[in-house]
Write a protein that holds these residues in place. Structure first.
Motif, PDB file in Angstrom:
ATOM      1  N   GLN A  49       6.886   1.101  -6.739  1.00 28.49           N
ATOM      2  CA  GLN A  49       6.114   0.632  -7.664  1.00 28.49           C
ATOM      3  C   GLN A  49       6.029  -1.200  -6.994  1.00 28.49           C
ATOM      4  N   GLY A  50       4.899  -1.694  -6.423  1.00 27.54           N
ATOM      5  CA  GLY A  50       5.826  -3.646  -5.899  1.00 27.54           C
ATOM      6  C   GLY A  50       6.016  -3.792  -7.704  1.00 27.54           C
ATOM      7  N   HIS A  51       7.028  -4.338  -7.488  1.00 29.42           N
ATOM      8  CA  HIS A  51       7.067  -5.305  -9.179  1.00 29.42           C
ATOM      9  C   HIS A  51       6.029  -6.992  -8.752  1.00 29.42           C
ATOM     10  N   ARG A  52       5.410  -7.294  -7.971  1.00 34.39           N
ATOM     11  CA  ARG A  52       4.453  -8.206  -7.886  1.00 34.39           C
ATOM     12  C   ARG A  52       3.514  -7.480  -7.149  1.00 34.39           C
ATOM     13  N   HIS A  53       3.543  -6.887  -6.672  1.00 33.86           N
ATOM     14  CA  HIS A  53       1.530  -6.592  -5.706  1.00 33.86           C
ATOM     15  C   HIS A  53       1.775  -5.185  -6.408  1.00 33.86           C
ATOM     16  N   ARG A  54       1.195  -5.869  -7.651  1.00 28.99           N
ATOM     17  CA  ARG A  54       0.613  -4.140  -8.809  1.00 28.99           C
ATOM     18  C   ARG A  54      -0.645  -3.503  -7.758  1.00 28.99           C
ATOM     19  N   ARG A  55      -0.593  -2.916  -6.868  1.00 28.38           N
ATOM     20  CA  ARG A  55      -1.504  -2.245  -5.817  1.00 28.38           C
ATOM     21  C   ARG A  55      -1.664  -0.750  -6.036  1.00 28.38           C
ATOM     22  N   ILE A  57       6.516  -2.684   2.153  1.00 27.86           N
ATOM     23  CA  ILE A  57       6.050  -0.710   1.688  1.00 27.86           C
ATOM     24  C   ILE A  57       4.308  -0.992   1.253  1.00 27.86           C
ATOM     25  N   VAL A  58       4.996  -1.737   0.280  1.00 22.51           N
ATOM     26  CA  VAL A  58       3.658  -1.916  -1.168  1.00 22.51           C
ATOM     27  C   VAL A  58       2.356  -3.527  -0.479  1.00 22.51           C
ATOM     28  N   LYS A  59       3.025  -4.454  -0.029  1.00 19.51           N
ATOM     29  CA  LYS A  59       1.799  -5.680   0.766  1.00 19.51           C
ATOM     30  C   LYS A  59       0.997  -4.924   1.178  1.00 19.51           C
ATOM     31  N   ASP A  60       2.248  -4.512   2.931  1.00 17.94           N
ATOM     32  CA  ASP A  60       1.436  -4.769   4.190  1.00 17.94           C
ATOM     33  C   ASP A  60       1.223  -2.681   3.867  1.00 17.94           C
ATOM     34  N   GLN A  61       2.188  -2.235   3.468  1.00 22.04           N
ATOM     35  CA  GLN A  61       1.748  -0.794   3.610  1.00 22.04           C
ATOM     36  C   GLN A  61       2.346  -0.142   4.832  1.00 22.04           C
ATOM     37  N   CYS A  62       3.168  -1.134   5.119  1.00 22.59           N
ATOM     38  CA  CYS A  62       3.651  -0.498   6.490  1.00 22.59           C
ATOM     39  C   CYS A  62       5.721  -0.043   6.207  1.00 22.59           C
ATOM     40  N   ARG A  63       5.797   1.280   6.648  1.00 24.48           N
ATOM     41  CA  ARG A  63       7.395   1.335   7.379  1.00 24.48           C
ATOM     42  C   ARG A  63       8.255   0.988   8.036  1.00 24.48           C
ATOM     43  N   ILE A  64       9.812   0.709   7.850  1.00 29.49           N
ATOM     44  CA  ILE A  64      10.290   0.364   8.355  1.00 29.49           C
ATOM     45  C   ILE A  64       9.915   0.437   9.827  1.00 29.49           C
ATOM     46  N   ASP A  65       9.637   2.085  10.735  1.00 28.35           N
ATOM     47  CA  ASP A  65       9.061   1.977  12.132  1.00 28.35           C
ATOM     48  C   ASP A  65       7.889   1.905  12.359  1.00 28.35           C
ATOM     49  N   GLY A  66       7.005   1.573  11.340  1.00 29.51           N
ATOM     50  CA  GLY A  66       5.877   1.334  11.276  1.00 29.51           C
ATOM     51  C   GLY A  66       4.997   2.756  10.942  1.00 29.51           C
ATOM     52  N   ARG A  67       5.861   3.388  10.440  1.00 34.36           N
ATOM     53  CA  ARG A  67       4.932   5.363  10.686  1.00 34.36           C
ATOM     54  C   ARG A  67       4.235   4.767   9.070  1.00 34.36           C
ATOM     55  N   ARG A  68       2.675   5.771   9.159  1.00 35.98           N
ATOM     56  CA  ARG A  68       1.988   6.051   8.221  1.00 35.98           C
ATOM     57  C   ARG A  68       3.220   6.437   7.069  1.00 35.98           C
ATOM     58  N   PHE A  69       2.368   6.577   5.636  1.00 35.55           N
ATOM     59  CA  PHE A  69       3.517   6.571   4.281  1.00 35.55           C
ATOM     60  C   PHE A  69       3.414   8.179   4.408  1.00 35.55           C
ATOM     61  N   ASP A  70       2.775   9.153   4.853  1.00 35.70           N
ATOM     62  CA  ASP A  70       2.838  10.549   5.344  1.00 35.70           C
ATOM     63  C   ASP A  70       3.289  11.124   5.988  1.00 35.70           C
ATOM     64  N   GLU A  71       3.284  10.122   6.907  1.00 34.69           N
ATOM     65  CA  GLU A  71       3.812  10.883   8.790  1.00 34.69           C
ATOM     66  C   GLU A  71       5.428  10.984   8.645  1.00 34.69           C
ATOM     67  N   ILE A  72       5.487  12.131   8.692  1.00 38.34           N
ATOM     68  CA  ILE A  72       6.857  12.670   9.145  1.00 38.34           C
ATOM     69  C   ILE A  72       8.198  11.913  10.772  1.00 38.34           C
ATOM     70  N   ARG A  73       9.363  11.825  10.690  1.00 46.84           N
ATOM     71  CA  ARG A  73       9.662  11.816  11.720  1.00 46.84           C
ATOM     72  C   ARG A  73      10.031  13.122  12.796  1.00 46.84           C
ATOM     73  N   PRO A  74      10.013  12.617  13.983  1.00 47.92           N
ATOM     74  CA  PRO A  74      10.379  13.650  14.923  1.00 47.92           C
ATOM     75  C   PRO A  74      11.512  14.606  14.528  1.00 47.92           C
TER      76      PRO A  74
END
Length: 523
Positions: free
Chosen positions: A468-474, A307-324
């Motif tokens: 907030q990533g523990h190693r990837h403080r971005r 999530i933090v490094k690749d900015q990708c959620r479990i199902d590939g949705r964007r952070f602000d995208e709601i499920r059907p």
């Protein structure tokens, strides 16, 4: 040793004392505000429970009717049986800011009990109980290192009010409980009457600033009479085993954390666990419990990093995208109003029932007998998450989530002189993989409209996570409408609901990273 400290808080004296009452507990605090008095004790078992992997903390809040010079109305004329909803909700919001601040590895069974001894019906005892719980822990030998304080915040005539009186509450458009450490807000609980996000945020900042003197009181108490904290051995990590588990499971774990379907993901993880434990062989036969913990930790770390490094959620949705989302009304044939609300793998069946004034709920509290014309009951049966457990009435969680949704919908109900009906909403959670409480808000709004209740505005709710990533403080990442796995692993959680642009029920849970840092004084 006796110690007493007094400050002025919102124009009234706040006093905390210790060392005079309940001296056999590990720590005590007697908190007085006006003529409201709460005794809080913190007691720990002598020996740790080495077999558990969680903090065995229990918080109890109990109101005594003698505190207001009344005799209980039950046949037994005493406070008996299960706690009231008010007591349960108070215990929950006391527990939340305390739990993350214990030293990691502490496994002694611990019980915090807050008892309301006197209530002037002008100053809320529940927030005093939170303050007393923190102070009792701070002066004890229990390894709780960062004091916490809480205040109530109202919003009257465009101004923020600290710990409002009942008369001020009648005019207030906000009712927030803000809890925090010196440098961090760790919990917000409450509701608002369609205020903007900026107004709510300013109220949170106002509360956090106002609670700073209470933290200083506790530090003064600790310096004067605090006991030496018991030693807690940090968990011993078998680094070789941890590395071996990562080596065996990392590749296949990638498939687990990218599987969108909850049941398939659970099955993949279960099979990977069996395969990994079998591959460890006889060398680690006595360390299988620790191996499971390392596998769980690997799952957590990889999911957060994705999530933090690749900015990708479990199902590939964007952070602000709601499920059907699918909404149905009139889902049940004989009820007054009903709705089936489905969001991804979360599903609730919500019914609305209308009754007469005789159906109002009678509530006996320290303030006397009152009547509730609106009730929302939330049920979370074990089948909704594919589990098996005893069903013994509503849990604390059921009561808490029901109160959250009730607060959101109550803000848009018509006035009693416009719609003189008693309203009961019941939410049956049929499936859960995400926030079923926010689904209840959405389904409840639909059911009310289906029943013909002239609500002022429709209400919707969404759960949000702060990661907030523990190693990837971005920076910070806020996925909306998160999975249960996101909530389970991240610890940083925020739920909101409201009509239109306003907020009717803001609610925030503690920040895990901030709390861990608060233990070190650098939150």
């Amino acid at each position: 040793m006796f110690k007493k400290v007094t400050i002025d808080l919102g124009g009234r004296p706040l006093t905390i004392e210790t060392g005079r009452l309940a001296k056999q507990a590990n720590g005590t605090a007697l908190v007085t505000y006006g003529e409201t008095v709460v005794l809080v004790t913190a007691t720990a078992a002598k020996d740790p429970k080495a077999e558990i992997d969680f903090l065995p903390l229990t918080v109890e809040y109990q109101e005594r009717f003698y505190a207001v010079g009344r005799i209980p109305g039950s046949f037994f004329r005493r406070e008996i049986g299960r706690p009231s909803d008010k007591e349960t909700l108070s215990a929950r919001f006391i527990d939340r800011p305390l739990r993350p601040l214990f030293v990691k590895g502490y496994q002694h069974e611990t019980q915090v009990i807050a008892t309301v001894l006197s209530a002037d019906q002008k100053n809320d005892p529940d927030v005093l109980a939170m303050i007393g719980a923190s102070c009792a822990l701070i002066v004890s030998d229990i390894p709780f290192n960062a004091p916490v304080a809480g205040v109530r915040v109202g919003y009257v005539d465009g101004k923020y009010v600290l710990n409002p009186t009942p008369e001020e509450w009648e005019k207030s458009r906000m009712n927030l409980i803000v809890a925090g450490t010196k440098n961090a807000v760790v919990m917000v609980e409450g509701g608002a009457d369609s205020l903007s996000e900026a107004e709510v945020l300013e109220g949170i900042f106002f509360g956090h600033q106002a609670l700073q003197p209470i933290l200083e009181m506790q530090e003064e108490m600790r310096s004067a009479v605090g006991r030496a904290k018991m030693a807690v051995a940090p968990p011993v990590v078998n680094e070789a085993l941890k590395a071996k588990v990562a080596e065996l499971a990392r590749e296949e774990m990638q498939a687990v954390i990218t599987m969108a379907d909850k049941q398939q993901r659970s099955e993949l993880y279960h099979q990977l666990q069996k395969k990994t434990l079998a591959a460890l062989g006889d060398e680690y036969a006595d360390s299988l419990k620790e191996a499971k913990e390392h596998l769980h930790s690997l799952n957590k770390t990889m999911m957060r990093d994705r999530i933090v490094k690749d900015q990708c959620r479990i199902d590939g949705r964007r952070f602000d995208e709601i499920r059907p989302i699918n909404c149905e009304v009139a889902a049940l044939p004989r009820v007054h109003g009903s709705a089936l609300f489905t969001r991804g793998e979360t599903q609730v069946m919500v019914s609305a029932t209308l009754g007469s004034g005789d159906d109002e709920q009678r509530v006996e509290s320290l303030s006397g007998m009152s009547f509730k014309p609106f009730m929302l009951h939330y049920n979370f049966p074990p089948y909704c998450v594919g589990e098996v457990r005893f069903m013994r009435g509503p849990s604390r969680r059921d009561i808490g989530h029901g109160a959250l949704a009730e607060r959101a919908l109550a803000a848009v109900l018509p006035k009693s002189d416009e719609f003189a009906y008693t309203i009961r909403i019941v939410s049956e959670v049929l499936e859960s993989n995400g926030s079923s409480s926010m689904a209840t808000v959405c389904g409840g709004s639909l059911a009310l409209m289906d029943a013909g209740v002239p609500i002022r505005k429709p209400v919707s709710g969404v759960a949000m996570g702060l990661i907030q990533g523990h190693r990837h403080r971005r920076g910070y990442h806020r996925p909306a409408d998160g999975y249960q796995d996101r909530r389970r692993f991240q610890g940083d959680h925020d739920q909101r609901s409201g009509p239109g642009q306003g907020r009717s029920s803001p609610y925030s849970r503690k920040n895990e990273d901030g709390d861990r840092a608060a233990q070190d004084g650098c939150a």
